[in-house]
Motif scaffolding. Structure first.
Motif, short mmCIF file in Angstrom:
data_model
loop_
_atom_site.label_atom_id
_atom_site.label_comp_id
_atom_site.label_asym_id
_atom_site.label_seq_id
_atom_site.Cartn_x
_atom_site.Cartn_y
_atom_site.Cartn_z
N TYR A 57 0.85 -1.18 0.00
CA TYR A 57 0.00 0.00 0.00
C TYR A 57 0.89 1.23 0.00
CZ TYR A 57 -4.28 -2.51 0.95
OH TYR A 57 -5.36 -3.33 0.85
N MET A 58 0.50 2.21 -0.78
CA MET A 58 1.15 3.51 -0.71
C MET A 58 0.28 4.39 0.16
SD MET A 58 2.51 3.90 -4.62
CE MET A 58 2.02 5.57 -4.66
N ALA A 59 0.89 5.37 0.78
CA ALA A 59 0.16 6.21 1.71
C ALA A 59 0.75 7.62 1.72
CB ALA A 59 0.19 5.62 3.11
N VAL A 60 -0.02 8.55 2.25
CA VAL A 60 0.43 9.92 2.48
C VAL A 60 0.44 10.14 3.98
CG1 VAL A 60 -0.15 12.34 2.21
CG2 VAL A 60 -0.37 10.80 0.28
N ARG A 61 1.55 10.63 4.47
CA ARG A 61 1.65 11.03 5.87
C ARG A 61 1.91 12.53 5.88
NH1 ARG A 61 5.40 7.42 9.06
NH2 ARG A 61 3.53 6.14 9.13
N LEU A 62 1.20 13.26 6.75
CA LEU A 62 1.31 14.71 6.82
C LEU A 62 2.03 15.15 8.09
CD1 LEU A 62 -2.29 15.51 5.56
CD2 LEU A 62 -0.17 15.49 4.24
N ASN A 63 2.87 16.16 7.95
CA ASN A 63 3.62 16.75 9.07
C ASN A 63 4.42 15.72 9.86
OD1 ASN A 63 2.67 19.23 8.36
ND2 ASN A 63 1.14 19.36 9.98
N ASN A 64 4.83 14.64 9.20
CA ASN A 64 5.59 13.56 9.84
C ASN A 64 4.86 13.04 11.09
OD1 ASN A 64 7.77 11.79 9.78
ND2 ASN A 64 8.95 13.03 11.21
N ASP A 65 3.55 13.07 11.04
CA ASP A 65 2.70 12.70 12.17
C ASP A 65 2.22 11.27 11.99
OD1 ASP A 65 0.80 12.42 14.16
OD2 ASP A 65 -0.44 14.11 13.51
N SER A 66 2.62 10.39 12.90
CA SER A 66 2.17 8.99 12.84
C SER A 66 1.15 8.67 13.93
CB SER A 66 3.38 8.06 12.95
OG SER A 66 4.05 8.26 14.17
N PHE A 111 -8.84 5.22 8.21
CA PHE A 111 -8.80 3.88 8.79
C PHE A 111 -8.50 4.01 10.28
CE2 PHE A 111 -7.51 3.17 4.39
CZ PHE A 111 -8.36 2.16 4.03
N THR A 112 -9.26 3.34 11.09
CA THR A 112 -9.00 3.35 12.53
C THR A 112 -7.67 2.66 12.79
OG1 THR A 112 -11.35 3.26 12.97
CG2 THR A 112 -9.88 2.64 14.77
N GLY A 113 -6.84 3.29 13.57
CA GLY A 113 -5.57 2.69 13.94
C GLY A 113 -4.47 2.83 12.91
N GLU A 114 -4.69 3.57 11.83
CA GLU A 114 -3.64 3.78 10.83
C GLU A 114 -2.88 5.05 11.15
OE1 GLU A 114 -2.79 1.68 8.59
OE2 GLU A 114 -4.50 0.34 8.72
N SER A 115 -1.61 5.09 10.78
CA SER A 115 -0.77 6.24 11.07
C SER A 115 -0.50 7.09 9.84
CB SER A 115 0.55 5.76 11.68
OG SER A 115 1.21 4.89 10.78
N GLU A 116 -1.34 6.96 8.84
CA GLU A 116 -1.27 7.76 7.62
C GLU A 116 -2.55 7.53 6.85
OE1 GLU A 116 -0.04 3.84 7.20
OE2 GLU A 116 1.52 5.19 7.83
N THR A 117 -2.70 8.20 5.72
CA THR A 117 -3.86 7.99 4.86
C THR A 117 -3.45 7.04 3.75
OG1 THR A 117 -4.78 10.15 5.38
CG2 THR A 117 -5.53 9.12 3.36
N ARG A 118 -3.91 5.81 3.85
CA ARG A 118 -3.55 4.75 2.89
C ARG A 118 -4.51 4.85 1.72
NH1 ARG A 118 -3.71 -1.42 4.81
NH2 ARG A 118 -5.73 -0.71 5.52
N PHE A 119 -3.99 4.78 0.48
CA PHE A 119 -4.90 5.03 -0.61
C PHE A 119 -4.78 4.15 -1.82
CE2 PHE A 119 -1.31 7.74 -1.23
CZ PHE A 119 -1.11 7.83 -2.58
N LEU A 120 -3.79 3.34 -2.01
CA LEU A 120 -3.81 2.47 -3.16
C LEU A 120 -2.79 1.36 -3.02
CD1 LEU A 120 -1.20 3.07 -5.29
CD2 LEU A 120 -2.45 5.21 -5.39
#
Length: 151
Positions: free
Chosen positions: A53-62, A70-79
């Motif tokens: 899965y590729m994902a976007v993480r913002l402001n290095n915030d996990s 997604f509940t419990g995810e540390s980024e926005t997973r999208f494809l």
């Protein structure tokens, strides 16, 4: 890196903030971002060394609770990407320069079923955007671009 104009929408001009080839590593970061009300991360020809899965993480915030998708995810997973799959797509981040929760629109042009809407709930202006391979498989090909509309 030079800043260039790519298009204009209602007097808003998209400016190229930066770009990079994705030929190694498990993530790519755009840092020290400021002064943009809207950000757009686009990518093309992206593959990874194995299905991932590729994902976007913002402001290095996990912090898992800051991502609504997604509940419990540390980024926005999208494809899903992979060694046999090549992807192209984009992510638009709204209200990037404001201290409010941010709406994140995600889509992949080669797998339209992966289009999503998510929210980054930390009310801090966006200063960093990471594209990551979630299972830590290396990127083997592709290009990533970050554009912005000045505030």
């Amino acid at each position: 890196m030079a800043v260039g104009t790519v298009s204009s929408i209602n007097d808003d001009v998209w400016q190229l903030i930066g770009s990079s080839s994705l030929t190694s590593g498990t993530s790519y970061s755009f840092t020290s971002i400021s002064g943009y009300k809207t950000l757009m991360l686009t990518f093309k020809g992206v593959t990874t060394s194995a299905n991932s899965y590729m994902a976007v993480r913002l402001n290095n915030d996990s912090t898992a609770g800051n991502y609504s998708q997604f509940t419990g995810e540390s980024e926005t997973r999208f494809l899903v990407s992979g060694n046999a799959i090549t992807r192209a797509g984009g992510v638009i981040i709204h209200n990037a320069n404001q201290d409010v929760p941010h709406k994140v629109e995600l889509t992949t042009y080669s797998a339209p079923e992966a289009a999503n809407l998510a929210f980054y709930l930390d009310p801090t202006a966006i200063n960093r955007v990471d594209l990551i391979s979630r299972e830590s498989y290396a990127f083997t090909a592709g290009t990533v671009y970050l554009y912005g509309i000045a505030a």
